[in-house]
Design an enzyme around this catalytic site. Structure first.
Site, short mmCIF file in Angstrom:
data_model
loop_
_atom_site.label_atom_id
_atom_site.label_comp_id
_atom_site.label_asym_id
_atom_site.label_seq_id
_atom_site.Cartn_x
_atom_site.Cartn_y
_atom_site.Cartn_z
CG HIS A 38 -18.19 -8.10 0.88
ND1 HIS A 38 -18.88 -7.06 1.45
CD2 HIS A 38 -17.46 -7.56 -0.13
CE1 HIS A 38 -18.58 -5.94 0.81
NE2 HIS A 38 -17.73 -6.21 -0.15
CB SER A 188 -23.68 -1.41 -2.08
OG SER A 188 -22.62 -0.49 -2.22
NE ARG A 190 -18.65 4.14 -2.83
CZ ARG A 190 -17.73 3.36 -3.38
NH1 ARG A 190 -18.07 2.17 -3.84
NH2 ARG A 190 -16.46 3.75 -3.45
#
Length: 281
Positions: A38, A188, A190
């Site tokens: 990000h 990620s 996750r």
């Protein structure tokens, strides 16, 4: 210092002031629980704009009934510190009420046909409808010159680009490169669901993508390449949703023709964790 904004009128006032100064504005939409991938998008945005707004909003309309909306990781303090460190100017934190004033069931929804129906669209019906709806709202709230999305969600990037063309949004869409761990696993939010035993296994997805790319570039038949990728991932303990070769626009290639630009895409579950990744070539 980063400015954290929760009021839409105040956000619009800030952006309007930037506009009066002739500054270019970038938007980096996220769902929070931010990591280096990000932050690389924010840094890319800074190359293309004078001011950067990053939104953090866990969007309920893009989660299916049996997906992880309730347990999706929320780390607001760490997100704010990380965004500040990479030069984000405004952290936009809208509420569900701000994004969906009439509620999620009565809201206007956007759908991009064809490209939304395949791959992720098959396994997550309604997902891209939720994505397009929330992204269009963010575009209207921030009115950016440029918006940056990660290439790990490659199909999402293709869908959003199509939406921008179809609805004539005057916004440049940029794709940020996938950021990987040292063993190749795509970063990620996750990944933290993976157990200690599963974490090394997860890197097999990237190795499989490399093998798929190399086989296709050597003239391999696409169906055979895809079938071998599924076998390889299943042998490593994955439940495979898809492992496919596509053109860069996600169209299906013609066998016998070495395609470039093309892309290999995988979605697979390791235990209860669903991972996606891709490799362009």
């Amino acid at each position: 210092m980063i400015d954290t904004v929760t009021d839409l009128s105040r956000l619009r006032g800030i952006v309007a002031d930037w506009r009066r100064q002739g500054l270019r504005v970038a938007l980096v939409p996220t769902m929070g629980n931010l990591h280096a991938g990000h932050f690389s998008l924010v840094m890319l945005a800074r190359h293309y704009a004078d001011r950067v707004v990053s939104s953090v909003f866990v969007n309920p309309t893009q989660f299916g009934p049996h997906e992880d909306f309730q347990r999706y990781p929320r780390t607001p303090e760490a997100d704010m510190r990380g965004l500040e460190n990479v030069g984000c100017d405004v952290l936009w934190l809208p509420s569900v009420e701000t994004m969906y004033p009439l509620g999620t069931e009565r809201t206007v929804r956007l759908f991009v046909p064809c490209v939304s129906d395949v791959l992720e669209g098959t396994f997550r019906p309604g997902h891209f409808e939720g994505v397009c709806t929330v992204v269009a709202r963010l575009f209207n709230q921030v009115l950016p010159d440029v918006a940056v999305f990660g290439k790990k969600d490659y199909q999402q990037l293709v869908v959003i680009r199509q939406m921008v063309v179809d609805l004539a949004f005057p916004i440049e869409i940029l794709g940020g490169c996938i950021v990987r761990e040292s063993d190749g696993l795509a970063m990620s939010s996750r990944n933290q669901y993976l157990s200690m035993q599963q974490r090394p296994q997860a890197a097999e997805i990237h190795r499989t993508l490399i093998a798929m790319r190399d086989a296709v570039m050597s003239g391999g038949v696409h169906a055979d390449v895809e079938a071998e990728a599924v076998r390889r991932l299943e042998a490593a303990g994955f439940q495979v949703d898809y492992a496919v070769i596509r053109l860069s626009d996600l169209g299906e290639p013609i066998d016998g023709i070495v395609i470039s630009p093309g892309i290999a895409l995988v979605a697979a579950r390791l235990g209860n964790t669903r991972l996606i990744d891709n490799l362009e070539f």
